[in-house]
Design an enzyme around this catalytic site. Structure first.
Site, short mmCIF file in Angstrom:
data_model
loop_
_atom_site.label_atom_id
_atom_site.label_comp_id
_atom_site.label_asym_id
_atom_site.label_seq_id
_atom_site.Cartn_x
_atom_site.Cartn_y
_atom_site.Cartn_z
N GLY A 101 0.90 -1.00 0.00
CA GLY A 101 -0.05 0.21 0.01
C GLY A 101 0.91 1.26 0.03
O GLY A 101 2.20 1.29 0.26
N THR A 192 5.92 -7.74 2.31
CA THR A 192 7.18 -7.48 1.14
C THR A 192 8.55 -7.89 1.78
O THR A 192 9.47 -8.47 0.98
CB THR A 192 7.15 -5.87 0.81
OG1 THR A 192 5.83 -5.28 0.36
CG2 THR A 192 8.32 -5.32 0.02
N THR A 218 5.45 0.67 6.57
CA THR A 218 3.94 0.55 7.06
C THR A 218 3.64 1.82 7.75
O THR A 218 3.94 2.08 8.80
CB THR A 218 3.81 -0.68 8.02
OG1 THR A 218 2.66 -0.59 8.55
CG2 THR A 218 5.13 -0.67 9.07
N ASP A 220 1.12 1.89 9.51
CA ASP A 220 0.45 1.48 10.88
C ASP A 220 1.46 1.27 11.88
O ASP A 220 1.12 1.08 12.81
CB ASP A 220 -0.24 0.10 10.67
CG ASP A 220 -1.42 0.14 9.90
OD1 ASP A 220 -1.84 1.28 9.62
OD2 ASP A 220 -1.91 -0.99 9.37
N GLU A 319 -9.30 0.80 12.05
CA GLU A 319 -10.09 0.00 11.25
C GLU A 319 -10.11 -1.43 11.65
O GLU A 319 -11.18 -1.92 11.33
CB GLU A 319 -9.44 0.04 10.00
CG GLU A 319 -7.98 -0.51 9.75
CD GLU A 319 -7.35 -0.42 8.37
OE1 GLU A 319 -8.15 -0.69 7.30
OE2 GLU A 319 -6.23 0.03 8.30
N TYR A 375 -7.56 7.32 2.65
CA TYR A 375 -6.70 7.35 1.50
C TYR A 375 -6.20 8.85 1.55
O TYR A 375 -5.15 9.04 0.71
CB TYR A 375 -7.41 6.85 0.41
CG TYR A 375 -7.93 5.58 0.61
CD1 TYR A 375 -7.01 4.52 0.45
CD2 TYR A 375 -9.40 5.07 0.87
CE1 TYR A 375 -7.34 3.13 0.26
CE2 TYR A 375 -9.55 3.96 1.01
CZ TYR A 375 -8.56 2.78 0.65
OH TYR A 375 -8.89 1.51 0.73
#
EC number: 2.7.1.11
Length: 489
Positions: A101, A192, A218, A220, A319, A375
């Site tokens: 992402g 990855t 990341t 997060d 989320e 996003y």
């Protein structure tokens, strides 16, 4: 499934409980490689530095809080330029790939890898792999130089494109070998980097002089060992805008509730830090901390209390929180994305509707605004703090590859740049410890209930990271986790 036999971890034991979890080196499987003087010794930028090069024995401790008589514990190799390098500038053919992402700072890392190779080491041949791992064999490459990347740090996203999945070890290494690439820089998250580890093992098996370097990404902040991942500071800062909007909306109407959903699939770091930074949040819900809606001490009761006290409230939810409370259809339990992540339902929409239904049943007027900035946060350029961090990560990665190190990630540990073996950052995910002081600080800041009973607290007590820091034995040893490398195609 594609599995590759993994090399054994390089563990160096020293006196008084010193343990160095070292990273692989090209000379481990290619003995007799020639070395060359580091061109940085003639670089004007480094002429003012008192000590040009990092000492070969420098290391960085994983833990800096220790017992007085305890052992020294686990260390990692310190990053930085070495006096001797294993690549001549003219022979280097590097490539860069971004996977997974989006995250603020991707373009900055790309720019700084290119700039470091070009300006520090005089490398002329640098390729960008278009479209993630599958780009090695399914896409065109992009020629990169300092002119091409000059302004890309001002943009969000990645100029190289990205994708999830598409990992075929044999095809990727075939492509690396066919193109004559000898330095591979892989920017991506834990999935990855698992792929990068398998690529390294296959390159080692083939006996190729190719350095494989990971830059952990990341948003997060869920990669273990390192202090934080790049883009995290930017994400927390940008989340403030959404929280502020929710607060303005909530306090402007009768019984106003602002619900903000932030990223955090398995780890609630963005939600926690954004809440602490905001001071406008009344409740923060994260995946690590279970909560319940109805009954005494539940979320609904707390919302009612806050509305009575101040007439409005702001609720932040990650989320991945509350997934167990949502309806569990077979689809929601089994579907995964190309990276193997479970597809989550929109907990923000579900929670917002649940709150509305609760107050409708009680015939109480309530106005709820739901904001999902996911996003928008992912797509912005990195802020000043992350730009500096990306620069340090990229430069450290390049220094290590030129010095012949391979099979590692460049990361910050206790404020120092280090080289960490792949297996340490792919063995588990980093999570918020809800029995830790930081979560306690959040609870005291928001004054929200913990939603935990005594049994839950006992079950969630943090276990010591290393026996080295708890057994009081200066000669104590540490168990190194087994290394397994497996990638789902």
């Amino acid at each position: 499934m594609s599995t590759v036999e993994s090399s054994k971890p390089k563990i160096i034991n020293g006196s008084c409980g010193y343990v160095l979890e070292d990273v692989p080196h090209l000379s481990d499987y290619l003995p007799g490689l020639p070395t060359y003087p580091n061109p940085l010794q003639d670089n004007p930028a480094y002429s003012v530095v008192k000590q040009y090069f990092v000492d070969a024995d420098d290391s960085v401790p994983q833990k800096i809080v220790v017992h007085k008589d305890g052992p020294r514990g686990i260390h990692f190799r310190r990053a930085g330029p070495r006096q001797k390098v294993y690549f001549e500038s003219d022979e280097v053919h590097a490539c860069i790939v971004t996977c997974g992402g989006l995250c603020p700072g991707l373009n900055t890392v790309i720019r700084e890898i290119v700039s470091s190779l070009s300006y520090m080491y005089g490398v002329k041949r640098i390729l960008g792999i278009d479209g993630g791992y599958r780009g090695f064999y399914a896409k065109n490459t992009v020629s990169l130089d300092s002119k091409v990347v000059n302004d890309i740090h001002k943009r969000g996203g990645t100029i190289l494109g990205t994708s999830r999945g598409g990992h075929d070890t044999t095809k990727i290494v075939d492509s690396i070998q066919d193109r004559g690439i000898n330095q591979v820089y892989i920017i991506g998250g834990d999935g990855t980097q698992r792929g990068a580890s398998v690529i390294f093992e296959e390159i080692r098996r083939r006996g190729l002089k190719v350095a494989v370097v990971g830059i952990p990404k990341t948003i997060d902040n869920d990669i273990p060992v390192i202090d934080k991942s790049f883009g995290f500071d930017t994400a927390v800062e940008e989340a403030q805008r959404a929280i502020n909007a929710a607060h303005v909306e909530a306090e402007s109407i009768e019984n106003g509730i602002g619900v903000v959903k932030l990223m955090g699939r398995y780890s609630g770091f963005i939600a926690m830090y954004a809440t602490l930074a905001s001071r406008d949040v009344d409740c923060c819900l994260i995946p690590e901390s279970p909560f319940y809606l109805e009954g005494e001490g539940g979320l609904f009761e707390y919302i009612e209390k806050r509305l009575k006290e101040s007439g409005h409230m702001v609720l932040v939810i990650a989320e991945g929180a509350g997934q167990d409370l949502m309806s569990k259809s077979m689809e929601s339990m089994t579907l995964k994305d190309a990276s193997g992540n479970k597809l989550l339902k929109d907990v923000g929409l579900w929670l917002s509707q649940s709150i509305k239904d609760h107050f409708n049943q009680k015939k109480v007027v309530m106005n709820l605004k739901y904001i999902d900035p996911t996003y928008m946060i992912r797509a912005i350029p990195s802020n000043a703090s992350d730009n500096v961090y990306c620069t340090l990560l990229a430069q450290s990665a390049v220094h290590g590859a030129m010095a012949g190190y391979t099979g590692y990630i460049s990361g910050l540990v206790n404020g120092r740049q280090t080289y960490i073996p792949f297996y340490r950052i792919t063995e588990k995910q980093n999570h918020v410890v809800i029995t830790d002081r930081m979560w306690a600080r959040l609870l005291s800041s928001t004054n929200q209930p913990s939603f935990l009973g005594p049994k839950d607290v006992f079950d969630n007590k943090e276990k010591p990271m290393s026996a080295l820091l708890d057994d009081g034995n200066c000669n104590g040893m540490v168990d190194v986790p087994p290394v397994t490398k497996e990638i789902t195609k």
